[in-house]
Design a protein around this motif. Structure first.
Motif, mmCIF file in Angstrom:
data_model
loop_
_atom_site.group_PDB
_atom_site.id
_atom_site.type_symbol
_atom_site.label_atom_id
_atom_site.label_comp_id
_atom_site.label_asym_id
_atom_site.label_seq_id
_atom_site.Cartn_x
_atom_site.Cartn_y
_atom_site.Cartn_z
ATOM 1 N N ILE A 7 24.896 31.484 37.917
ATOM 2 C CA ILE A 7 25.793 31.585 38.003
ATOM 3 C C ILE A 7 25.532 32.464 36.388
ATOM 4 O O ILE A 7 24.879 31.925 35.658
ATOM 5 C CB ILE A 7 26.307 30.465 37.811
ATOM 6 N N ILE A 8 26.078 33.749 36.488
ATOM 7 C CA ILE A 8 26.461 34.546 35.436
ATOM 8 C C ILE A 8 27.738 34.919 34.753
ATOM 9 O O ILE A 8 28.680 35.047 36.225
ATOM 10 C CB ILE A 8 25.263 35.639 35.527
ATOM 11 N N GLU A 9 28.215 34.982 34.298
ATOM 12 C CA GLU A 9 29.793 35.456 33.552
ATOM 13 C C GLU A 9 29.045 36.962 33.081
ATOM 14 O O GLU A 9 28.621 37.606 32.703
ATOM 15 C CB GLU A 9 30.564 34.740 33.387
ATOM 16 N N ILE A 10 30.614 38.000 33.661
ATOM 17 C CA ILE A 10 30.234 39.541 33.683
ATOM 18 C C ILE A 10 31.995 40.238 33.866
ATOM 19 O O ILE A 10 32.703 39.055 34.055
ATOM 20 C CB ILE A 10 29.621 40.505 34.485
ATOM 21 N N VAL A 11 32.086 40.865 33.188
ATOM 22 C CA VAL A 11 33.113 42.126 32.952
ATOM 23 C C VAL A 11 33.023 43.145 33.163
ATOM 24 O O VAL A 11 32.247 43.912 33.439
ATOM 25 C CB VAL A 11 33.712 41.347 31.069
ATOM 26 N N GLY A 12 34.233 43.132 34.324
ATOM 27 C CA GLY A 12 34.706 44.307 34.713
ATOM 28 C C GLY A 12 35.838 44.495 34.420
ATOM 29 O O GLY A 12 36.874 44.404 34.150
ATOM 30 N N SER A 13 35.937 46.286 34.694
ATOM 31 C CA SER A 13 37.511 47.673 33.783
ATOM 32 C C SER A 13 37.377 48.663 34.939
ATOM 33 O O SER A 13 36.681 49.216 35.448
ATOM 34 C CB SER A 13 37.404 47.677 32.030
ATOM 35 N N ALA A 21 38.872 46.494 38.729
ATOM 36 C CA ALA A 21 38.003 45.698 38.016
ATOM 37 C C ALA A 21 37.047 44.249 38.059
ATOM 38 O O ALA A 21 35.811 45.063 38.115
ATOM 39 C CB ALA A 21 38.960 45.298 36.679
ATOM 40 N N ALA A 22 37.108 43.699 39.044
ATOM 41 C CA ALA A 22 36.493 42.794 39.353
ATOM 42 C C ALA A 22 35.748 43.432 40.899
ATOM 43 O O ALA A 22 34.122 42.986 41.050
ATOM 44 C CB ALA A 22 37.298 41.244 40.536
ATOM 45 N N GLN A 23 35.854 44.374 41.358
ATOM 46 C CA GLN A 23 34.772 45.042 42.506
ATOM 47 C C GLN A 23 34.142 46.194 41.553
ATOM 48 O O GLN A 23 32.580 46.101 42.342
ATOM 49 C CB GLN A 23 35.397 45.616 43.700
ATOM 50 N N ILE A 24 34.236 46.369 41.195
ATOM 51 C CA ILE A 24 33.389 47.271 39.950
ATOM 52 C C ILE A 24 32.492 46.207 39.334
ATOM 53 O O ILE A 24 31.388 46.279 39.374
ATOM 54 C CB ILE A 24 34.100 47.988 38.729
ATOM 55 N N THR A 45 42.754 39.920 32.032
ATOM 56 C CA THR A 45 43.408 40.530 30.637
ATOM 57 C C THR A 45 43.252 42.041 30.804
ATOM 58 O O THR A 45 42.760 42.597 31.699
ATOM 59 C CB THR A 45 42.265 40.512 29.911
ATOM 60 N N ALA A 46 44.673 42.666 29.820
ATOM 61 C CA ALA A 46 44.375 44.276 29.987
ATOM 62 C C ALA A 46 44.557 44.709 28.683
ATOM 63 O O ALA A 46 45.151 44.046 27.553
ATOM 64 C CB ALA A 46 45.903 44.706 30.788
ATOM 65 N N ARG A 47 44.255 45.766 28.807
ATOM 66 C CA ARG A 47 44.610 46.667 27.602
ATOM 67 C C ARG A 47 45.936 47.684 26.989
ATOM 68 O O ARG A 47 46.210 47.997 28.529
ATOM 69 C CB ARG A 47 43.289 47.639 26.945
ATOM 70 N N VAL A 48 46.793 47.028 26.713
ATOM 71 C CA VAL A 48 48.037 48.050 26.556
ATOM 72 C C VAL A 48 48.160 49.337 25.840
ATOM 73 O O VAL A 48 47.732 48.849 24.465
ATOM 74 C CB VAL A 48 49.434 46.847 26.276
ATOM 75 N N ALA A 56 47.716 49.855 30.166
ATOM 76 C CA ALA A 56 45.979 50.982 30.226
ATOM 77 C C ALA A 56 44.518 51.138 31.279
ATOM 78 O O ALA A 56 44.248 51.897 31.302
ATOM 79 C CB ALA A 56 45.734 51.499 29.190
ATOM 80 N N GLU A 57 43.921 50.122 30.795
ATOM 81 C CA GLU A 57 43.048 49.163 31.328
ATOM 82 C C GLU A 57 43.133 47.803 31.866
ATOM 83 O O GLU A 57 43.710 47.066 31.359
ATOM 84 C CB GLU A 57 42.118 49.332 30.404
ATOM 85 N N TYR A 58 42.591 47.577 33.051
ATOM 86 C CA TYR A 58 42.522 45.536 33.370
ATOM 87 C C TYR A 58 40.858 45.059 33.401
ATOM 88 O O TYR A 58 40.314 45.936 33.245
ATOM 89 C CB TYR A 58 43.012 46.067 34.958
ATOM 90 N N HIS A 59 40.895 44.102 33.030
ATOM 91 C CA HIS A 59 40.061 43.563 32.538
ATOM 92 C C HIS A 59 39.567 41.841 33.474
ATOM 93 O O HIS A 59 40.725 41.173 33.636
ATOM 94 C CB HIS A 59 40.060 43.372 31.200
ATOM 95 N N SER A 60 38.531 42.299 33.837
ATOM 96 C CA SER A 60 38.497 40.902 35.164
ATOM 97 C C SER A 60 37.041 40.279 35.275
ATOM 98 O O SER A 60 35.802 40.271 35.082
ATOM 99 C CB SER A 60 38.541 41.243 36.876
ATOM 100 N N THR A 61 37.203 39.087 34.400
ATOM 101 C CA THR A 61 36.502 37.979 34.244
ATOM 102 C C THR A 61 35.582 37.909 35.268
ATOM 103 O O THR A 61 36.701 36.785 35.852
ATOM 104 C CB THR A 61 36.257 37.426 32.733
#
Length: 71
Positions: A7-13, A21-24, A45-48, A56-61
């Motif tokens: 199992i690895i952990e990554i973040v998409g945006s 973001a998760a699909q990316i 999480t998100a950047r506002v 402005a940008e969604y982040h999915s871990t």
């Protein structure tokens, strides 16, 4: 026969949604990881934009599971 997963952990945006973001993240992972069997969305999480107060940008871990290959 014993099955082992790594199992690895990554973040998409994305500028569209947490789902996008998760699909990316998954799409990028499939370019180098074979045999992905599942994902777990662990954080959103998100950047506002401080000027507009809007997201402005969604982040999915995501945690990505895939089988360990045996030689």
């Amino acid at each position: 026969m014993t099955h082992v997963a790594k199992i690895i952990e990554i973040v998409g945006s994305s500028d569209k949604s947490w789902e996008d973001a998760a699909q990316i993240a998954l799409t990028e992972a499939t370019k180098t990881i074979h045999g992905i069997t599942g994902i777990e969305l662990t954080d959103m999480t998100a950047r506002v934009d401080p000027n507009t107060g809007k997201i402005a940008e969604y982040h999915s871990t995501v945690k990505i599971a895939f089988g360990v290959e045996h030689s």
